[in-house]
Design a protein around this motif. Sequence first.
Motif, mmCIF file in Angstrom:
data_model
loop_
_atom_site.group_PDB
_atom_site.id
_atom_site.type_symbol
_atom_site.label_atom_id
_atom_site.label_comp_id
_atom_site.label_asym_id
_atom_site.label_seq_id
_atom_site.Cartn_x
_atom_site.Cartn_y
_atom_site.Cartn_z
ATOM 1 N N THR A 455 40.682 -65.372 -72.909
ATOM 2 C CA THR A 455 41.137 -66.119 -74.088
ATOM 3 C C THR A 455 41.051 -67.608 -73.790
ATOM 4 O OG1 THR A 455 42.647 -64.379 -74.813
ATOM 5 C CG2 THR A 455 43.107 -66.600 -75.592
ATOM 6 N N LEU A 469 32.393 -72.607 -76.007
ATOM 7 C CA LEU A 469 32.277 -71.272 -76.590
ATOM 8 C C LEU A 469 30.888 -70.681 -76.362
ATOM 9 C CD1 LEU A 469 34.190 -71.858 -79.944
ATOM 10 C CD2 LEU A 469 35.073 -71.004 -77.778
ATOM 11 N N ALA A 476 38.765 -64.106 -77.272
ATOM 12 C CA ALA A 476 39.690 -64.630 -78.280
ATOM 13 C C ALA A 476 39.866 -66.133 -78.106
ATOM 14 C CB ALA A 476 41.048 -63.928 -78.184
ATOM 15 N N ILE A 477 40.280 -66.765 -79.200
ATOM 16 C CA ILE A 477 40.637 -68.183 -79.202
ATOM 17 C C ILE A 477 42.106 -68.281 -79.573
ATOM 18 C CG2 ILE A 477 40.323 -70.407 -80.359
ATOM 19 C CD1 ILE A 477 37.428 -69.621 -80.892
ATOM 20 N N SER A 505 35.421 -68.513 -84.991
ATOM 21 C CA SER A 505 35.639 -67.382 -84.093
ATOM 22 C C SER A 505 35.063 -66.103 -84.680
ATOM 23 C CB SER A 505 37.134 -67.212 -83.810
ATOM 24 O OG SER A 505 37.828 -66.907 -85.007
ATOM 25 N N MET A 510 34.852 -63.302 -82.143
ATOM 26 C CA MET A 510 36.044 -63.495 -81.318
ATOM 27 C C MET A 510 37.289 -63.339 -82.182
ATOM 28 S SD MET A 510 35.012 -66.909 -79.156
ATOM 29 C CE MET A 510 33.466 -67.016 -78.230
ATOM 30 N N THR A 512 41.307 -64.388 -83.099
ATOM 31 C CA THR A 512 42.103 -65.620 -83.077
ATOM 32 C C THR A 512 43.577 -65.260 -82.918
ATOM 33 O OG1 THR A 512 42.014 -65.563 -85.500
ATOM 34 C CG2 THR A 512 40.604 -67.160 -84.386
#
Length: 705
Positions: A455, A469, A476-477, A505, A510, A512
């Motif tokens: 993350t 990124l 995940a962000i 994302s 990804m 969030t």
Amino acid sequence: MSDGERLAMLDELEQSGLGWFWASDSEGNLTYLSGAIADRLEIPLEALIGKPLASVFVPVDGEGQTKSLALMHAARKAFSGIAVRAVDRSEGAVVRLAGQPVFKDGKHFSGFRGTGADITEEYHREAETARLAKFDSLTGLLNRHRMAQQIETTLTAFKTAKRDCAIMMLDLDKFKQVNDTLGHAAGDELLKQVAERLRRAIDKDCEIGRLGGDEFQVLLPDIDDRGVLGDIASKIITMLKQPYSLEEGRCVIGASVGIAIAPHDGVTCDEVVRSADLALYAAKNGGRGQYRFFSCDLENEAIFRRRLEADLGKAIREQELFLKYEPIVHAKTQEVCALEAHICWNHEQRGEIDEEEFALILEDSSRVIEVGKWAITQACEHAAEWPDTIRVAVNVPVPLFNHSDFVEYVAEALQTADMHAGRLELEVNEAVFFGDTNHVDRTLAQLFKLGVRLTLDEFGSGYSSLAYLRRAPFDAIKIDEKLLAEADRHDSRELSLVKAIVALSGALEMDTIANGIETNTLLASLLDCGVSFVEGPIFSDPVDKDTVEAELLGEGWTIQPCGDRTKRARRRTVYRKIHVIHADHSYEVTLRNLSKTGALIEGLSDVPKGTQFVVDLGGGQLAVATVIRAMSDNQGLEFEQPLVDDGSGGLCTRNRVSPYALASAGAPLAALAPGSYKGMEGGMLDQSASMPKFGYASSTVNEAA
């Protein structure tokens, strides 16, 4: 030697530059000047002959104030060593002049005869040496030595004149990361930009200095208003945390500020600077990116903080550290899908030190790698006992991520706990990307191969770059908590940024995560944005291992959001004893609550509305207040002048009783001590002047008994 040979020799001497000559008549007008001087000044010789010496040359560096050529000519006395340059020329050649008066027949003054020498290079060399003795060569601000002189001189003069003076100590947050990862050249350029922003941020008469490294100091004469000083400090902090553009990349830092005011917080230079230093230390320990005013209890706080840092090794050895877990909830179903580990400390004297305070203690500690490894091991051991559907998230400090055996240690922790790698989620701060590029990429690739989830933490804090990124295999962000707080407090601009992060994302496949959520309004907005996972006080504070295991025994752990849950207040309780002064009497009361505009006190009876008190909040803080509500033994007070923020979540008066006023009433001149200023022997209040107007409520008397 003939006269012709003598003249030829003088011509050669003049042309060589080793010796120049000049002469003036009794009126001070030039009658002779070596042509070489005129050439060096880049002025035609004929434009100089016949002109008064004082209209051709002017002493440099303000020497004209004490060494006027016209006055010396009128005095008809010899002079030497006067550095001059051509009138109306701020640059150009610098000449050293010497002159000798000439008297005919030993009586009648006929003018001057003198010599000159080109000292341009020598002058600039000495000027640079003098400049370096006063100014920091990198930023152009005053240096440590010169700032100490300025503060010493100012405080000495202000003590005599009974004037106030404020000192600010500044320390940059996260500067070391920039210096260590982008290099010293980037760090130097950053310091230059910081100095320029400091000059723009302060619109008051002041002196600014760099003490070395990332420490700065500001001297602000004739200011004791803590509202004004707090505004200045806030402006400095806001300006310094804006992004910086360097050749090596874009970065964001922060600043912490400590403030002390003479003579309230000290009289001598050493006292006031030490007070400002303690306030700075408190600001950094309070979470950084904030300011603090000095108060008398900060010294004990600083000593205790250093002891805590020293005790950390013992805490690890004797298993005083433990983990609490904060639920991470699926945004749509409210089902707990992961638990974020937070490190706490069960200190034998202090009691439980929560995750926020512990993080501040650990941040600059040499134990950060050791504690980080321990947290990963503990989290894996605990999570191995949980259902396979629950992940555990652990924050990875930058020094631990950069450590050579980090990946091997993670693999060992997973193997020892016999836990699937996909259930471990490592939260990595964007600051790791300031390190060696090859090492960072290699570490991320090895973690990806190991199978752990990654993350990107604090996305949107200012460092954020799409390049991170693209380079890293993040799952995940985690959106920066401060950005979310701004979105909750202000307009939709920050919320638009959140929407953009969620869209980004999603495009990169990804998840969030939004954390620190306290209100239903913000939660609803984040759900509209499409955030995947949420956490914060609205769902649950961090809970201990036993609570987690009890909740996971069922068929699933679901938490409904509750807007009544808010983050624990970290300030001291307001419930304390103070004094209020009416007429010539002081009464001890209990302060129940305090706001910028008023307070609620308890303990006096029969106090009518409209009564005026002087509220003594301690440390010289006196506030004039009027009773606007009277209920039995409670009185609601309205302040004549609102209180201001003290930088640590509390409130303080704008001004304090001046130690100069106390000294005139019989007290020694010194920094204000803690306690009540209700009166002194021979001082402002005469306790025997009359009978007290108000009595104590019976509950207060019984309590005292």
